[in-house]
Write a protein that holds these residues in place. Sequence first.
Motif, PDB file in Angstrom:
ATOM      1  N   LEU A 194       0.147  -7.931   8.177  1.00  0.00           N
ATOM      2  CA  LEU A 194       0.428  -6.638   7.564  1.00  0.00           C
ATOM      3  C   LEU A 194       1.445  -5.835   8.350  1.00  0.00           C
ATOM      4  N   PRO A 216      -6.030  -7.357  -1.066  1.00  0.00           N
ATOM      5  CA  PRO A 216      -6.917  -7.217   0.091  1.00  0.00           C
ATOM      6  C   PRO A 216      -8.355  -7.032  -0.395  1.00  0.00           C
ATOM      7  N   VAL A 242      -0.786  -0.170   6.272  1.00  0.00           N
ATOM      8  CA  VAL A 242      -1.985   0.013   5.460  1.00  0.00           C
ATOM      9  C   VAL A 242      -2.024   1.474   5.028  1.00  0.00           C
ATOM     10  N   CYS A 250      -7.534   0.887  -0.387  1.00  0.00           N
ATOM     11  CA  CYS A 250      -6.536   0.583   0.628  1.00  0.00           C
ATOM     12  C   CYS A 250      -5.373  -0.136  -0.065  1.00  0.00           C
ATOM     13  N   TRP A 293      -4.233   4.428   2.824  1.00  0.00           N
ATOM     14  CA  TRP A 293      -5.542   4.759   2.269  1.00  0.00           C
ATOM     15  C   TRP A 293      -5.409   5.912   1.278  1.00  0.00           C
ATOM     16  N   SER A 305      -7.101  -8.343   4.884  1.00  0.00           N
ATOM     17  CA  SER A 305      -6.042  -9.075   4.196  1.00  0.00           C
ATOM     18  C   SER A 305      -5.902 -10.484   4.763  1.00  0.00           C
ATOM     19  N   PHE A 344      -6.355   0.296  12.607  1.00  0.00           N
ATOM     20  CA  PHE A 344      -5.606  -0.844  12.078  1.00  0.00           C
ATOM     21  C   PHE A 344      -5.581  -1.914  13.157  1.00  0.00           C
ATOM     22  N   CYS A 369     -11.078  -2.911   5.010  1.00  0.00           N
ATOM     23  CA  CYS A 369     -10.022  -3.499   4.188  1.00  0.00           C
ATOM     24  C   CYS A 369      -9.476  -4.699   4.949  1.00  0.00           C
ATOM     25  N   THR A 411      -2.007  -2.438   0.998  1.00  0.00           N
ATOM     26  CA  THR A 411      -1.433  -3.147   2.134  1.00  0.00           C
ATOM     27  C   THR A 411       0.018  -3.533   1.860  1.00  0.00           C
ATOM     28  N   SER A 455      -8.146  -3.145   8.386  1.00  0.00           N
ATOM     29  CA  SER A 455      -8.147  -1.717   8.631  1.00  0.00           C
ATOM     30  C   SER A 455      -9.507  -1.171   8.238  1.00  0.00           C
TER      31      SER A 455
END
Lengths: 110, 116
Positions: free
Chosen positions: A28, A3, A31, A88, A33, A24, A64, A22, A90, A71
């Motif tokens: 997803l 990501p 996520v 982050c 953190w 991607s 998210f 973040c 994922t 996110s």
Amino acid sequence: QQPVQSPQAVILREGEDAVINCSSSKALYSVHWYRQKHGEAPVFLMILLKGGEQKGHEKISASFNEKKQQSSLYLTASQLSYSGTYFCGTGVEYGNKLVFGAGTILRVKS
Amino acid sequence: NAGVTQTPKFRVLKTGQSMTLLCAQDMNHEYMYWYRQDPGMGLRLIHYSVGEGTTAKGEVPDGYNVSRLKKQNFLLGLESAAPSQTSVYFCASSYPTTGIRDGTQYFGPGTRLTVL
């Protein structure tokens, strides 16, 4: 695929706010953190799951957007202790295999 | 509870030498992971395990082998160390992400490995 986190680095003064993103290229499931201080292990901040609610505790919260596969981590009224590198992670499937971003370096100055 | 522990904390190897890194967790987690961390690249998954006796490859498995003979231990082996394997290695463990448990990964303190 890794990501993409943005920004790569940010410098704040105490009391200022920051947002770390973040993104991607894949759909997803979750996520995660984490925050890591220099020379230490990553420490869990929060997790967001597909279909779940926005999370938050104290002055740190996250959202998210499943449709955008993004996110964001929100740091409010930053403190010196917030300094570190934020990652982050994922997850694209049920289970827990994560792919981590390259990190965002956050420095809070007094 | 000790959480996740790793041994050793530091190690210097010569090219071609072998070594094993040990990870232990006392939280009864099903899942365990080995990551490597290099400057500017975040954490990259080497191998992981979803239960005793099972292992699977992650993003960067080449040059490494793993074993999980007991639920609480996860071993990472380097058969013939190369300078490209100089890195900080982190072990982590978690429950699976389900509707009840959130799959938080708990990290060990790391092993700093230098291959000369």
